[in-house]
Design a protein around this motif. Sequence first.
Motif, PDB file in Angstrom:
ATOM      1  N   HIS A  25       0.853  -1.036  -0.090  1.00 10.26           N
ATOM      2  CA  HIS A  25      -0.054   0.049   0.121  1.00 10.26           C
ATOM      3  C   HIS A  25       0.966   1.178   0.047  1.00 10.26           C
ATOM      4  O   HIS A  25       0.616   2.281  -0.723  1.00 10.26           O
ATOM      5  N   PHE A  26       1.958   1.208   0.668  1.00 11.14           N
ATOM      6  CA  PHE A  26       2.771   2.318   0.887  1.00 11.14           C
ATOM      7  C   PHE A  26       3.519   2.682  -0.537  1.00 11.14           C
ATOM      8  O   PHE A  26       3.465   3.868  -0.845  1.00 11.14           O
ATOM      9  N   VAL A  47      10.809  15.501   1.244  1.00  9.45           N
ATOM     10  CA  VAL A  47      10.512  14.059   1.438  1.00  9.45           C
ATOM     11  C   VAL A  47      11.022  13.321   2.535  1.00  9.45           C
ATOM     12  O   VAL A  47      12.203  13.357   2.604  1.00  9.45           O
ATOM     13  N   GLU A  48      10.228  12.728   3.497  1.00  6.24           N
ATOM     14  CA  GLU A  48      10.865  11.983   4.382  1.00  6.24           C
ATOM     15  C   GLU A  48      10.961  10.594   3.934  1.00  6.24           C
ATOM     16  O   GLU A  48       9.680  10.035   3.556  1.00  6.24           O
ATOM     17  N   THR A  49      12.041  10.045   4.001  1.00  5.48           N
ATOM     18  CA  THR A  49      12.388   8.748   3.615  1.00  5.48           C
ATOM     19  C   THR A  49      12.047   7.684   4.592  1.00  5.48           C
ATOM     20  O   THR A  49      11.945   8.061   5.823  1.00  5.48           O
ATOM     21  N   GLY A  50      11.676   6.385   4.134  1.00  2.47           N
ATOM     22  CA  GLY A  50      11.533   5.290   5.047  1.00  2.47           C
ATOM     23  C   GLY A  50      12.651   4.802   5.396  1.00  2.47           C
ATOM     24  O   GLY A  50      14.032   5.120   5.317  1.00  2.47           O
ATOM     25  N   ASP A  56      13.675   0.738  -0.295  1.00  2.00           N
ATOM     26  CA  ASP A  56      12.421   1.424   0.279  1.00  2.00           C
ATOM     27  C   ASP A  56      11.801   2.213  -0.880  1.00  2.00           C
ATOM     28  O   ASP A  56      12.588   2.745  -1.809  1.00  2.00           O
ATOM     29  N   ALA A  57      10.565   2.410  -0.839  1.00  4.61           N
ATOM     30  CA  ALA A  57       9.780   3.117  -1.900  1.00  4.61           C
ATOM     31  C   ALA A  57      10.203   4.559  -2.297  1.00  4.61           C
ATOM     32  O   ALA A  57      10.044   5.034  -3.198  1.00  4.61           O
ATOM     33  N   THR A  58      10.637   5.188  -1.128  1.00  7.21           N
ATOM     34  CA  THR A  58      11.355   6.636  -1.453  1.00  7.21           C
ATOM     35  C   THR A  58      12.550   6.631  -1.696  1.00  7.21           C
ATOM     36  O   THR A  58      13.155   7.892  -2.075  1.00  7.21           O
ATOM     37  N   ASN A  59      13.461   5.485  -2.268  1.00  5.30           N
ATOM     38  CA  ASN A  59      14.614   5.476  -2.555  1.00  5.30           C
ATOM     39  C   ASN A  59      14.679   5.637  -4.177  1.00  5.30           C
ATOM     40  O   ASN A  59      15.135   4.586  -4.739  1.00  5.30           O
TER      41      ASN A  59
END
Length: 76
Positions: A25-26, A47-50, A56-59
Motif C-alpha cells: 500500500h505504501f 520528502v521524508e524517507t523510510g 525503500d519506496a522513497t529511494n
Amino acid sequence: MHSLLLQHQALLVQQQREEQGSLTHFEVLTALAFRHFADAGVQVAVVETGLGGATDATNVFSPDNLALAVITALGW
C-alpha cells in the motif's frame, strides 16, 4: 488520488505482476504521490524517507536530481 489511481491502474497491475504481487500500500501511494508532484511541476519537495534502505519506496532520487539531503539521528 483516486483519479491518479485510475489513470495508472494498468501500469500498477503490470508492476504488481512483475513484482509477483509484492507491491505494498505504501509503495503504491508513494509512487502515485511522486507522479502527482511531477505532473504538478513541483520544483522543491521535502520528502521524508523510510527505513527500508536500498529497497525503500522513497529511494528513487538520483544524485544528479537531488539538491540537498539531510540525514539525522532517530529519536523523539
